[in-house]
Design a protein around this motif. Sequence first.
Motif, PDB file in Angstrom:
ATOM      1  N   ALA B 258     -32.813 -11.552 -11.990  1.00  0.00           N
ATOM      2  CA  ALA B 258     -31.474 -11.126 -12.405  1.00  0.00           C
ATOM      3  C   ALA B 258     -30.986  -9.998 -11.504  1.00  0.00           C
ATOM      4  O   ALA B 258     -29.813  -9.937 -11.145  1.00  0.00           O
ATOM      5  CB  ALA B 258     -31.496 -10.684 -13.865  1.00  0.00           C
ATOM      6  N   GLU B 259     -31.913  -9.113 -11.122  1.00  0.00           N
ATOM      7  CA  GLU B 259     -31.527  -7.998 -10.260  1.00  0.00           C
ATOM      8  C   GLU B 259     -31.127  -8.508  -8.874  1.00  0.00           C
ATOM      9  O   GLU B 259     -30.121  -8.077  -8.315  1.00  0.00           O
ATOM     10  CB  GLU B 259     -32.699  -7.019 -10.159  1.00  0.00           C
ATOM     11  N   GLU B 260     -31.913  -9.479  -8.355  1.00  0.00           N
ATOM     12  CA  GLU B 260     -31.586 -10.065  -7.053  1.00  0.00           C
ATOM     13  C   GLU B 260     -30.210 -10.705  -7.068  1.00  0.00           C
ATOM     14  O   GLU B 260     -29.452 -10.613  -6.109  1.00  0.00           O
ATOM     15  CB  GLU B 260     -32.604 -11.151  -6.690  1.00  0.00           C
ATOM     16  N   ALA B 261     -29.880 -11.387  -8.198  1.00  0.00           N
ATOM     17  CA  ALA B 261     -28.607 -12.098  -8.286  1.00  0.00           C
ATOM     18  C   ALA B 261     -27.433 -11.128  -8.285  1.00  0.00           C
ATOM     19  O   ALA B 261     -26.320 -11.492  -7.920  1.00  0.00           O
ATOM     20  CB  ALA B 261     -28.583 -12.962  -9.545  1.00  0.00           C
ATOM     21  N   GLY B 262     -27.686  -9.875  -8.711  1.00  0.00           N
ATOM     22  CA  GLY B 262     -26.659  -8.846  -8.622  1.00  0.00           C
ATOM     23  C   GLY B 262     -25.439  -9.068  -9.496  1.00  0.00           C
ATOM     24  O   GLY B 262     -24.344  -8.638  -9.166  1.00  0.00           O
ATOM     25  N   ILE B 265     -26.869  -8.331 -14.766  1.00  0.00           N
ATOM     26  CA  ILE B 265     -27.669  -8.678 -15.945  1.00  0.00           C
ATOM     27  C   ILE B 265     -28.979  -7.913 -15.906  1.00  0.00           C
ATOM     28  O   ILE B 265     -29.698  -7.937 -14.909  1.00  0.00           O
ATOM     29  CB  ILE B 265     -27.935 -10.205 -15.992  1.00  0.00           C
ATOM     30  N   GLN B 266     -29.259  -7.185 -17.010  1.00  0.00           N
ATOM     31  CA  GLN B 266     -30.507  -6.428 -17.091  1.00  0.00           C
ATOM     32  C   GLN B 266     -31.400  -7.039 -18.157  1.00  0.00           C
ATOM     33  O   GLN B 266     -31.003  -7.150 -19.318  1.00  0.00           O
ATOM     34  CB  GLN B 266     -30.214  -4.977 -17.452  1.00  0.00           C
ATOM     35  N   ILE B 267     -32.597  -7.432 -17.738  1.00  0.00           N
ATOM     36  CA  ILE B 267     -33.555  -8.041 -18.666  1.00  0.00           C
ATOM     37  C   ILE B 267     -34.693  -7.062 -18.912  1.00  0.00           C
ATOM     38  O   ILE B 267     -35.223  -6.459 -17.977  1.00  0.00           O
ATOM     39  CB  ILE B 267     -34.114  -9.358 -18.076  1.00  0.00           C
ATOM     40  N   ARG B 268     -35.055  -6.875 -20.186  1.00  0.00           N
ATOM     41  CA  ARG B 268     -36.163  -5.975 -20.511  1.00  0.00           C
ATOM     42  C   ARG B 268     -37.225  -6.720 -21.307  1.00  0.00           C
ATOM     43  O   ARG B 268     -36.939  -7.729 -21.945  1.00  0.00           O
ATOM     44  CB  ARG B 268     -35.650  -4.805 -21.369  1.00  0.00           C
TER      45      ARG B 268
END
Lengths: 274, 373
Positions: B258-262, B265-268
């Motif tokens: 999700a971080e790469e996709a920018g 979206i933050q997943i925990r």
Amino acid sequence: MRTLFLAPLWAWLTLFVAAPALLIAVIALAIPADTVPPFRLALAPDALIQALTDSFYWHGFLGSLRIAAISTLACLAIGYPMALAIARTSARWRGLLLAIVILPFWSGFLLRITAWIGILRDEGYLNAILSAVGIAKIQLMNTDAAMFIGIIYCYLPFLILPLESRLSSADRSLEQAAADLGATPVRVFVHVTLPHSLPGMFAGLALVFIPVTGEYVIPELLGGPSSITIGRVIADEFFNNNDWPQASALALILLAALVLPATIARRAPRGGRI
Amino acid sequence: MKGVSAMRFLSAVLLGASLLLSPPAAAPARAQERVVNVYNWSDYIDPYAIDRFQRETGIRVRYDVYDSLETLEAKLLAGKSGYDIVVPTSEPSFSRLIRAGALAPLDAARIPHLANLDPTMMSQVKSSDPGNKFGAIYLWGTTGIGYNAAKLAALAPDAPRDSWDLLLKPENAKRMAKCGIVLLDSAIDVIPSVLRWLGRDPNSTDSQDLAAVESALRGIRPYIRAFIGGGAVEQLASGEACLALNYSGDVIQAAARAEEAGKGIQIRYIVPKEGAQLAFDMLAIPADALHKSEAMELINFLLKPDVMAGITNQVRYPNAIPISNSSIKPDILNDPGIYPPQSVRDRFFTIGAVPPEATRARSRMWARLKSGG
């Protein structure tokens, strides 16, 4: 000479139909065990009795038959008019239209199903189009609707091809004669076109119904969790419960259950005479 | 642990092929050439480690991957898989393979680096492998909850962020249903956690306990969008699901993706305070392996602290070799989702083997639950 020509066919049937079925029968009569492979050879009917009497398995069988029946009828409703239309176009266009029907087979089956995931998912192409024209998004992935779309898409050609081939062989002058004698178009269809097409129709129906009953991949990838199908039940017995005899017994019964409609289809009216 | 039932169809096809063409990987080796056939989870190795092993030992590594335990287990149970090293998850596959006699014991004298393994974790594996005879811990993880931070803040701001209540209490699930709740399609990974949440023994095979689990799950069944085999990496990363009962490794991968996709979206990942099921992927050798001595050499090599640190740095799964920590990237070592603090580790639990009848009862309950019938 005739025997010689038939030899490859018999070899094929023995190797790829009879031998695997026999292997399944042997495992169905074995007893599950913690060994490699996970069963002990025996002549135990336990798994077969269980497969026939346990209501859980019946739900699986009925679930699959329901899906197969709905899909087959839907394929007929969509496929019959298409087959008729293709059969009635000029020879030049007919080849092209048939090629279009066959075209999807040029790419892999799993690939095409995966493509449908891309179309149907929440953030997929279909919803992108819907929201672009101002319609609310719909959730299709993991529903029965998505499963039926996938099945009908995959199996429609199997209904169209034999049906079209039969319809295009029809003698059009019979229909003209019926019309000249005062029959309405509906009467012509019901009394002339339809009876002639029955053998092709039955062949197409069997080609759709039989594989869809055992279908495992499309319900698993596109369908929701709401329907228990026999394909899933067999996979669960094999992979989850490690009970190869139970899985084999169910597979054997499914095989037997599918031979019936195939036989009926073979015995179906050869038709053609009016 | 990574993907228990993804694409069982493929497993079936592969199995069929392997029965017809067995052994697939064990083509006769040339006279003096030493080889080892490895069968591991996909995306689960540091490629540099394999290169280095081949350079240092002259042993050629033939590397093959699977993406579901079922593929692995079915191949090994069919026999003559042709592989020399496999990486089954502690439960159910590793213990089942041990009981079936499908694995060979490890020779501790030839794998001195076994001593590097965390003794606490190795003793936790004993519920699957009494005496630690058949496997060495490769990597490990837990089963917990993955969530989309923004969606949770918007839809259920007051819901707890440290407890199974977030998912298993209907009032919370109902609110989160709008953005998509998914569960692992794996009875063995869900039932023990629900038992734990209910305050019962996660290992229970009692039918009343199973009924309690079923009624608890039925309470949230209307809010579950899908049961996903193999983990919801893609669904969480794309925003299609916002709450998932999932493996820690999958959630951590989803977060990275999700971080790469920018797209913001933050997943925990949550390790629930009631306790999380611990799972180990075990390095093991099939009983009928043809290159056992090369296999033990490779296992010993993989258990070197610097090699293991490289693997963790690459795949972002924690390992069980504490002395490798000094070589692990700080952002991985300090991520509580990957390396949880001791207070959280104290609440981990492991499960033991489930008898066949209880397995069937569980898988039927699971099928009923999924069908909603």
